[in-house]
Scaffold this motif. Structure first.
Motif, short mmCIF file in Angstrom:
data_model
loop_
_atom_site.label_atom_id
_atom_site.label_comp_id
_atom_site.label_asym_id
_atom_site.label_seq_id
_atom_site.Cartn_x
_atom_site.Cartn_y
_atom_site.Cartn_z
N THR A 170 -4.50 9.05 -15.52
CA THR A 170 -4.50 8.01 -16.56
C THR A 170 -3.17 8.04 -17.30
OG1 THR A 170 -5.35 9.37 -18.37
CG2 THR A 170 -6.99 8.36 -16.91
N SER A 171 -2.90 6.98 -18.03
CA SER A 171 -1.67 6.91 -18.82
C SER A 171 -1.69 7.93 -19.96
CB SER A 171 -1.47 5.50 -19.36
OG SER A 171 -2.58 5.10 -20.13
N GLU A 172 -2.88 8.45 -20.30
CA GLU A 172 -3.01 9.47 -21.35
C GLU A 172 -2.87 10.89 -20.79
OE1 GLU A 172 -5.55 7.06 -21.02
OE2 GLU A 172 -4.55 5.76 -22.46
N GLY A 173 -2.67 11.03 -19.48
CA GLY A 173 -2.47 12.34 -18.88
C GLY A 173 -3.71 13.02 -18.34
N GLN A 174 -4.84 12.33 -18.32
CA GLN A 174 -6.05 12.90 -17.73
C GLN A 174 -6.05 12.62 -16.23
OE1 GLN A 174 -9.13 10.93 -20.08
NE2 GLN A 174 -9.75 12.96 -20.78
N TYR A 175 -6.66 13.52 -15.49
CA TYR A 175 -6.82 13.34 -14.05
C TYR A 175 -8.29 13.02 -13.75
CZ TYR A 175 -2.15 15.16 -13.38
OH TYR A 175 -0.79 15.32 -13.41
N ILE A 176 -8.50 12.11 -12.81
CA ILE A 176 -9.84 11.71 -12.40
C ILE A 176 -9.97 12.01 -10.92
CG2 ILE A 176 -11.47 9.80 -12.21
CD1 ILE A 176 -9.81 8.42 -14.46
N GLU A 177 -10.88 12.92 -10.59
CA GLU A 177 -11.14 13.26 -9.19
C GLU A 177 -12.32 12.43 -8.71
OE1 GLU A 177 -12.69 17.01 -6.55
OE2 GLU A 177 -11.68 17.44 -8.44
N SER B 205 -14.61 10.68 -5.14
CA SER B 205 -15.16 11.07 -3.86
C SER B 205 -15.04 9.91 -2.88
CB SER B 205 -16.63 11.45 -4.04
OG SER B 205 -17.21 11.76 -2.80
N SER B 206 -14.26 10.11 -1.83
CA SER B 206 -14.07 9.10 -0.78
C SER B 206 -13.64 7.75 -1.34
CB SER B 206 -15.35 8.94 0.05
OG SER B 206 -15.71 10.17 0.62
N CYS B 207 -12.68 7.77 -2.24
CA CYS B 207 -12.19 6.54 -2.87
C CYS B 207 -10.88 6.12 -2.20
CB CYS B 207 -11.97 6.76 -4.36
SG CYS B 207 -11.58 5.26 -5.24
N PHE B 208 -10.87 4.91 -1.66
CA PHE B 208 -9.71 4.42 -0.94
C PHE B 208 -8.99 3.30 -1.67
CE2 PHE B 208 -12.70 6.19 2.12
CZ PHE B 208 -11.89 7.14 2.72
N LEU B 209 -9.35 3.06 -2.94
CA LEU B 209 -8.73 1.99 -3.70
C LEU B 209 -7.38 2.42 -4.26
CD1 LEU B 209 -11.91 0.75 -5.57
CD2 LEU B 209 -10.77 -0.35 -3.65
N GLU B 210 -6.40 1.55 -4.16
CA GLU B 210 -5.06 1.82 -4.66
C GLU B 210 -4.99 1.43 -6.13
OE1 GLU B 210 -2.57 3.32 -3.01
OE2 GLU B 210 -3.92 3.54 -1.31
N ALA B 211 -4.13 2.11 -6.88
CA ALA B 211 -3.93 1.79 -8.29
C ALA B 211 -2.53 2.21 -8.71
CB ALA B 211 -4.97 2.48 -9.14
N ASN B 212 -1.85 1.33 -9.41
CA ASN B 212 -0.52 1.62 -9.93
C ASN B 212 -0.44 1.04 -11.34
OD1 ASN B 212 2.09 2.43 -10.21
ND2 ASN B 212 2.96 0.81 -8.95
N GLY B 213 -0.98 1.78 -12.29
CA GLY B 213 -1.04 1.30 -13.67
C GLY B 213 -2.15 0.31 -13.90
N GLU B 214 -3.12 0.27 -12.98
CA GLU B 214 -4.22 -0.68 -13.07
C GLU B 214 -5.17 -0.33 -14.21
OE1 GLU B 214 -4.24 -3.28 -10.94
OE2 GLU B 214 -2.46 -2.42 -10.01
N ARG B 215 -5.78 -1.35 -14.77
CA ARG B 215 -6.80 -1.16 -15.79
C ARG B 215 -8.13 -0.91 -15.08
NH1 ARG B 215 -8.40 -5.56 -20.41
NH2 ARG B 215 -10.42 -4.66 -20.83
N CYS C 187 -15.58 3.54 -7.61
CA CYS C 187 -15.62 4.83 -6.92
C CYS C 187 -16.45 5.81 -7.74
CB CYS C 187 -14.21 5.40 -6.76
SG CYS C 187 -13.17 4.42 -5.68
N GLN C 188 -17.08 6.73 -7.02
CA GLN C 188 -17.84 7.78 -7.70
C GLN C 188 -16.87 8.83 -8.22
OE1 GLN C 188 -20.80 9.66 -5.25
NE2 GLN C 188 -21.52 10.94 -6.92
N VAL C 189 -17.05 9.23 -9.47
CA VAL C 189 -16.19 10.23 -10.11
C VAL C 189 -16.85 11.59 -10.02
CG1 VAL C 189 -15.15 10.96 -12.30
CG2 VAL C 189 -15.15 8.54 -11.66
N GLN C 190 -16.09 12.57 -9.56
CA GLN C 190 -16.59 13.95 -9.47
C GLN C 190 -16.29 14.74 -10.73
OE1 GLN C 190 -18.39 15.08 -6.84
NE2 GLN C 190 -18.25 12.98 -6.10
N PHE C 191 -15.05 14.56 -11.27
CA PHE C 191 -14.61 15.41 -12.37
C PHE C 191 -13.44 14.74 -13.08
CE2 PHE C 191 -12.66 19.45 -13.98
CZ PHE C 191 -13.75 19.87 -14.71
N VAL C 192 -13.34 14.97 -14.39
CA VAL C 192 -12.20 14.51 -15.18
C VAL C 192 -11.63 15.73 -15.87
CG1 VAL C 192 -11.47 13.06 -17.11
CG2 VAL C 192 -13.23 12.23 -15.55
N PHE C 193 -10.29 15.88 -15.80
CA PHE C 193 -9.65 17.06 -16.41
C PHE C 193 -8.24 16.72 -16.88
CE2 PHE C 193 -8.92 17.09 -11.86
CZ PHE C 193 -7.60 17.45 -11.72
N LYS C 194 -7.68 17.58 -17.70
CA LYS C 194 -6.30 17.43 -18.21
C LYS C 194 -5.34 18.20 -17.36
CE LYS C 194 -5.50 15.39 -22.32
NZ LYS C 194 -4.49 14.48 -22.58
#
Length: 87
Positions: free
Chosen positions: A39-46, A48-58, A80-87
């Motif tokens: 994310t633009s705030e520095g969080q990471y989103i893991e 599962s089997s997500c093939f969607l591209e994103a470059n600053g997308e909302r 996409c299904q989210v497994q985990f969110v971390f900094k």
């Protein structure tokens, strides 16, 4: 199994507290690698089997720790299904 009033109240309380903890936020994300977005705030989103591209997308992040159905919605492009969110 016989349900008592206390059991029903406990289950109802757990349902309400889980619902109250739901965190839905709008994020701007960039794909780092397969199944990893930042994310633009520095969080990471893991994901599962997500093939969607994103470059600053909302996107809309619906995430509650330890919940099974966490979701990252890319507008009309999909989700996409989210497994985990971390900094």
């Amino acid at each position: 199994m016989k349900l008592t009033l206390a059991t029903i109240a406990l289950c109802a309380g757990l349902s309400v507290s889980t619902w109250a903890e739901a965190e839905i936020s709008i994020v701007h994300i960039t794909k780092v690698e397969q199944d990893l977005y930042k994310t633009s705030e520095g969080q990471y989103i893991e994901t599962s089997s997500c093939f969607l591209e994103a470059n600053g997308e909302r996107a809309v992040l619906d995430y509650v720790k330890y919940r099974c159905n966490n979701n990252l919605q890319f507008g009309l492009n999909g989700s996409c299904q989210v497994q985990f969110v971390f900094k």
